[in-house]
Design a protein around this motif. Structure first.
Motif, PDB file in Angstrom:
ATOM      1  N   GLY A 177      -7.743 -11.864  58.962  1.00 49.95           N
ATOM      2  CA  GLY A 177      -8.989 -11.198  59.342  1.00 49.95           C
ATOM      3  C   GLY A 177     -10.195 -12.112  59.191  1.00 49.95           C
ATOM      4  O   GLY A 177     -10.160 -13.116  58.483  1.00 49.95           O
ATOM      5  N   TRP A 178     -11.288 -11.758  59.853  1.00 44.59           N
ATOM      6  CA  TRP A 178     -12.465 -12.633  59.911  1.00 44.59           C
ATOM      7  C   TRP A 178     -13.105 -12.851  58.548  1.00 44.59           C
ATOM      8  O   TRP A 178     -13.766 -13.876  58.320  1.00 44.59           O
ATOM      9  N   ARG A 179     -12.940 -11.930  57.619  1.00 44.28           N
ATOM     10  CA  ARG A 179     -13.568 -12.080  56.300  1.00 44.28           C
ATOM     11  C   ARG A 179     -13.064 -13.323  55.580  1.00 44.28           C
ATOM     12  O   ARG A 179     -13.771 -13.910  54.750  1.00 44.28           O
ATOM     13  N   TRP A 180     -11.855 -13.767  55.902  1.00 41.08           N
ATOM     14  CA  TRP A 180     -11.281 -14.907  55.207  1.00 41.08           C
ATOM     15  C   TRP A 180     -11.910 -16.226  55.616  1.00 41.08           C
ATOM     16  O   TRP A 180     -11.727 -17.236  54.917  1.00 41.08           O
ATOM     17  N   ILE A 181     -12.631 -16.284  56.727  1.00 42.05           N
ATOM     18  CA  ILE A 181     -13.325 -17.531  57.050  1.00 42.05           C
ATOM     19  C   ILE A 181     -14.452 -17.788  56.043  1.00 42.05           C
ATOM     20  O   ILE A 181     -14.879 -18.931  55.856  1.00 42.05           O
ATOM     21  N   PHE A 182     -14.922 -16.742  55.393  1.00 36.65           N
ATOM     22  CA  PHE A 182     -15.916 -16.892  54.329  1.00 36.65           C
ATOM     23  C   PHE A 182     -15.254 -16.983  52.951  1.00 36.65           C
ATOM     24  O   PHE A 182     -15.638 -17.818  52.124  1.00 36.65           O
ATOM     25  N   LEU A 183     -14.274 -16.148  52.696  1.00 31.34           N
ATOM     26  CA  LEU A 183     -13.629 -16.118  51.385  1.00 31.34           C
ATOM     27  C   LEU A 183     -12.919 -17.429  51.071  1.00 31.34           C
ATOM     28  O   LEU A 183     -12.755 -17.799  49.903  1.00 31.34           O
ATOM     29  N   LEU A 184     -12.512 -18.166  52.102  1.00 28.97           N
ATOM     30  CA  LEU A 184     -11.831 -19.440  51.886  1.00 28.97           C
ATOM     31  C   LEU A 184     -12.719 -20.447  51.148  1.00 28.97           C
ATOM     32  O   LEU A 184     -12.209 -21.352  50.472  1.00 28.97           O
ATOM     33  N   ASN A 185     -14.034 -20.292  51.253  1.00 20.30           N
ATOM     34  CA  ASN A 185     -14.940 -21.235  50.585  1.00 20.30           C
ATOM     35  C   ASN A 185     -14.882 -21.112  49.065  1.00 20.30           C
ATOM     36  O   ASN A 185     -15.219 -22.066  48.354  1.00 20.30           O
ATOM     37  N   VAL A 186     -14.488 -19.971  48.559  1.00 15.76           N
ATOM     38  CA  VAL A 186     -14.489 -19.765  47.106  1.00 15.76           C
ATOM     39  C   VAL A 186     -13.490 -20.679  46.403  1.00 15.76           C
ATOM     40  O   VAL A 186     -13.855 -21.392  45.456  1.00 15.76           O
ATOM     41  N   PRO A 187     -12.204 -20.721  46.814  1.00 15.89           N
ATOM     42  CA  PRO A 187     -11.296 -21.670  46.157  1.00 15.89           C
ATOM     43  C   PRO A 187     -11.689 -23.127  46.367  1.00 15.89           C
ATOM     44  O   PRO A 187     -11.471 -23.965  45.487  1.00 15.89           O
ATOM     45  N   LEU A 188     -12.261 -23.459  47.531  1.00 16.81           N
ATOM     46  CA  LEU A 188     -12.737 -24.825  47.744  1.00 16.81           C
ATOM     47  C   LEU A 188     -13.811 -25.185  46.730  1.00 16.81           C
ATOM     48  O   LEU A 188     -13.827 -26.295  46.172  1.00 16.81           O
ATOM     49  N   ALA A 189     -14.721 -24.248  46.467  1.00 10.68           N
ATOM     50  CA  ALA A 189     -15.781 -24.489  45.486  1.00 10.68           C
ATOM     51  C   ALA A 189     -15.215 -24.614  44.085  1.00 10.68           C
ATOM     52  O   ALA A 189     -15.650 -25.478  43.299  1.00 10.68           O
ATOM     53  N   LEU A 190     -14.244 -23.774  43.753  1.00  8.99           N
ATOM     54  CA  LEU A 190     -13.635 -23.834  42.429  1.00  8.99           C
ATOM     55  C   LEU A 190     -12.904 -25.150  42.202  1.00  8.99           C
ATOM     56  O   LEU A 190     -12.748 -25.601  41.061  1.00  8.99           O
ATOM     57  N   LEU A 191     -12.455 -25.782  43.274  1.00  4.96           N
ATOM     58  CA  LEU A 191     -11.848 -27.107  43.171  1.00  4.96           C
ATOM     59  C   LEU A 191     -12.905 -28.207  43.099  1.00  4.96           C
ATOM     60  O   LEU A 191     -12.770 -29.171  42.339  1.00  4.96           O
ATOM     61  N   CYS A 192     -13.970 -28.035  43.857  1.00  2.00           N
ATOM     62  CA  CYS A 192     -14.998 -29.071  43.982  1.00  2.00           C
ATOM     63  C   CYS A 192     -15.852 -29.200  42.722  1.00  2.00           C
ATOM     64  O   CYS A 192     -16.149 -30.320  42.276  1.00  2.00           O
ATOM     65  N   ILE A 193     -16.243 -28.104  42.133  1.00  2.00           N
ATOM     66  CA  ILE A 193     -17.216 -28.130  41.033  1.00  2.00           C
ATOM     67  C   ILE A 193     -16.717 -28.897  39.810  1.00  2.00           C
ATOM     68  O   ILE A 193     -17.411 -29.792  39.307  1.00  2.00           O
TER      69      ILE A 193
END
Length: 488
Positions: A165-181
């Motif tokens: 679903g389209w909501r996951w194009i936004f929710l995907l950023n959360v794990p990326l941020a948790l890896l990046c920070i």
């Protein structure tokens, strides 16, 4: 002096951090368009709401990107970058949880603020960390991996929209941020610019963003013809005039008017406005045309435009080398004309359009036009001003491109005669799309004519772009401050 070597473990961690951070902002600027029809269906949103879904993000990003770079120079590039990543991730989570269109638009505006903090910070971290001998290669790897992210974006977005679903194009950023920070906090050294005095042009940034917001609102809501729209348009122009007035009188303006004393710099930014206005309008409407009229799935629509990015990745460096040999005038004249031809070929994309016969030729021609003009455009921007102002010049050019796309997304549906529910009617949308592509082609021809009459060959000792490989097509690549030569 920065001393991290690219082959060291720390150097690899820094590259990973900056690629992850910039990819978050880059992905959202490319995949959201693919999701628009589903967003409209799920949230019962009209065309104006879909325009704001795109423009709310672009508005705050374009209005604050110069300020974001200044904050990093003063308070620490790693600190501001990490704040930007956190901000972007929280806003992305809000986008993914949005219960209605108004909530989504507000969250997208917050996303743009985070993007304005992390986008310039990604390149600044490389500039402030790597040894001068490795810096060019590090920038090349960063821009190359960013281009790969841009290529993956539409495919990934289409797959997510058709699948979870389209909501996951936004929710995907959360794990990326948790890896990046945590990587940034542990492996990236803090850096800044001691020359900065800590004063910021907050008033200028506010007036610039306010002017864009008011003008955008007036254009999107102009169909109503109400008094509010008229007052908003007048207020937007007034805020723009106030912005120019403030920038002329501040001792430390965000956008120093003196930089436009270079006729070539001014002319190339006007060419940039023409080119990226057409690009913004095209990418907003093309994926809608492919889904609403041609019947493509979200995945097919996102993948359909992928050859443009692939061509940019493969050929942008060679285009830059060609521009250095023959000068920027020919590429900046021919490139927009080729792009215009590609947009006119899109007129063949209608109901049940064949990808191989109708869509692919248009996308390939359009992509070749972009290849011809983007790298020489960046080189001309940098070469038109003193080397000490190269970072500022690049930031202004990037902001101008994003503002042009913002205005195009707001104005083009109005100019093409699209009603609020046009995207729900294939026949009505198809007719308006044809008119829109002709308008975009005319704007590109105007940019070509401007380049032909104003752009001149650059001096041989001017600064050259470091981002030689470029795959992000919604704005020119950001370039940083010039590197001071080491004394042996």
């Amino acid at each position: 002096m920065p001393d991290v070597r690219i082959a060291s473990p720390q150097g690899k961690w820094i590259l990973l951090t900056t690629v992850l951070g910039s990819s978050m902002a880059l992905l959202d600027s490319t995949v959201v368009n693919v999701a628009l029809p589903r967003i409209g269906e799920d949230l019962d949103a009209n065309l104006s709401a879909l325009q704001w879904t795109v423009n709310a993000y672009t508005l705050t990003l374009a209005g604050l990107i110069l300020l974001g770079g200044s904050l990093g120079d003063t308070y620490g590039r790693r600190k501001i970058f990490v704040i930007g990543v956190i901000w972007f991730a929280v806003a992305s989570l809000l986008c993914g949880l949005a219960p209605n269109a108004g909530f989504l638009i507000a969250a997208r505006a917050l996303q743009g603020v985070g993007g304005a903090l992390l986008t310039p910070g990604s390149l600044a971290l490389i500039q402030g960390s790597f040894h001068p001998d490795d810096r060019g290669r590090a920038v090349g790897l960063w821009s190359g991996f960013g281009g790969i992210g841009a290529a993956v974006g539409p495919f990934l977005g289409g797959w997510l929209v058709d699948g979870p679903g389209w909501r996951w194009i936004f929710l995907l950023n959360v794990p990326l941020a948790l890896l990046c920070i945590p990587i940034a906090l542990r492996h990236v050294p803090e850096s800044g610019d001691g020359r900065k005095h800590g004063r910021f042009d907050v008033l200028g940034a506010t007036l610039g963003a306010l002017s864009l917001a008011l003008v955008t609102y007036a254009l999107i809501e102009a169909r109503s013809g109400s008094l509010v729209v008229t007052v908003t348009a007048i207020a937007g122009v007034a805020a723009g005039i106030a912005f120019v007035y403030v920038e002329k009188r501040r001792p430390d303006p965000m956008m120093p008017p003196g930089i436009f004393a270079s006729r070539q710099f001014t002319a190339v930014n006007l060419v940039t406005v023409c080119v990226y206005a057409a690009l913004g309008g095209f990418f907003f409407l093309a994926v809608l045309q492919l889904q609403v009229v041609a019947g493509y799935s979200a995945l097919a629509a996102g993948t359909a435009l992928l050859p443009t990015t692939v061509l940019m990745l493969l050929l942008s460096a060679r285009s830059g080398e060609l521009g250095e040999r023959i000068g920027p005038r020919i590429p900046l004249t021919v490139g927009p004309l080729v792009c215009a031809a590609g947009l006119l070929l899109m007129l063949r994309v209608g109901p049940d359009a064949s990808y191989a016969a109708d869509v692919l030729p248009a996308v390939l021609v359009f992509g070749l036009g972009l290849v011809a003009l983007v790298a020489p455009l960046t080189a001309t921007v940098l070469g038109s001003v003193d080397a000490s102002r190269a970072g500022l010049a690049s930031g202004i050019n990037n902001a101008a491109a994003r503002a042009a796309g913002l205005i195009a997304v707001a104005a083009l549906p109005l100019l093409a005669g699209m009603g609020e529910d046009a995207y729900r009617s294939p026949a009505a949308f198809d007719d308006a799309f044809g008119r829109a592509m002709i308008i975009c082609a005319v704007v590109l021809v105007a940019g070509s004519a401007l380049a032909f009459t104003t752009v001149r060959r650059l001096p041989p000792d001017c600064r050259r772009p470091e981002c030689r490989t470029h795959g992000a097509i919604m704005a020119p690549p950001l370039e940083g401050e010039p590197v001071k030569k080491r004394i042996a």
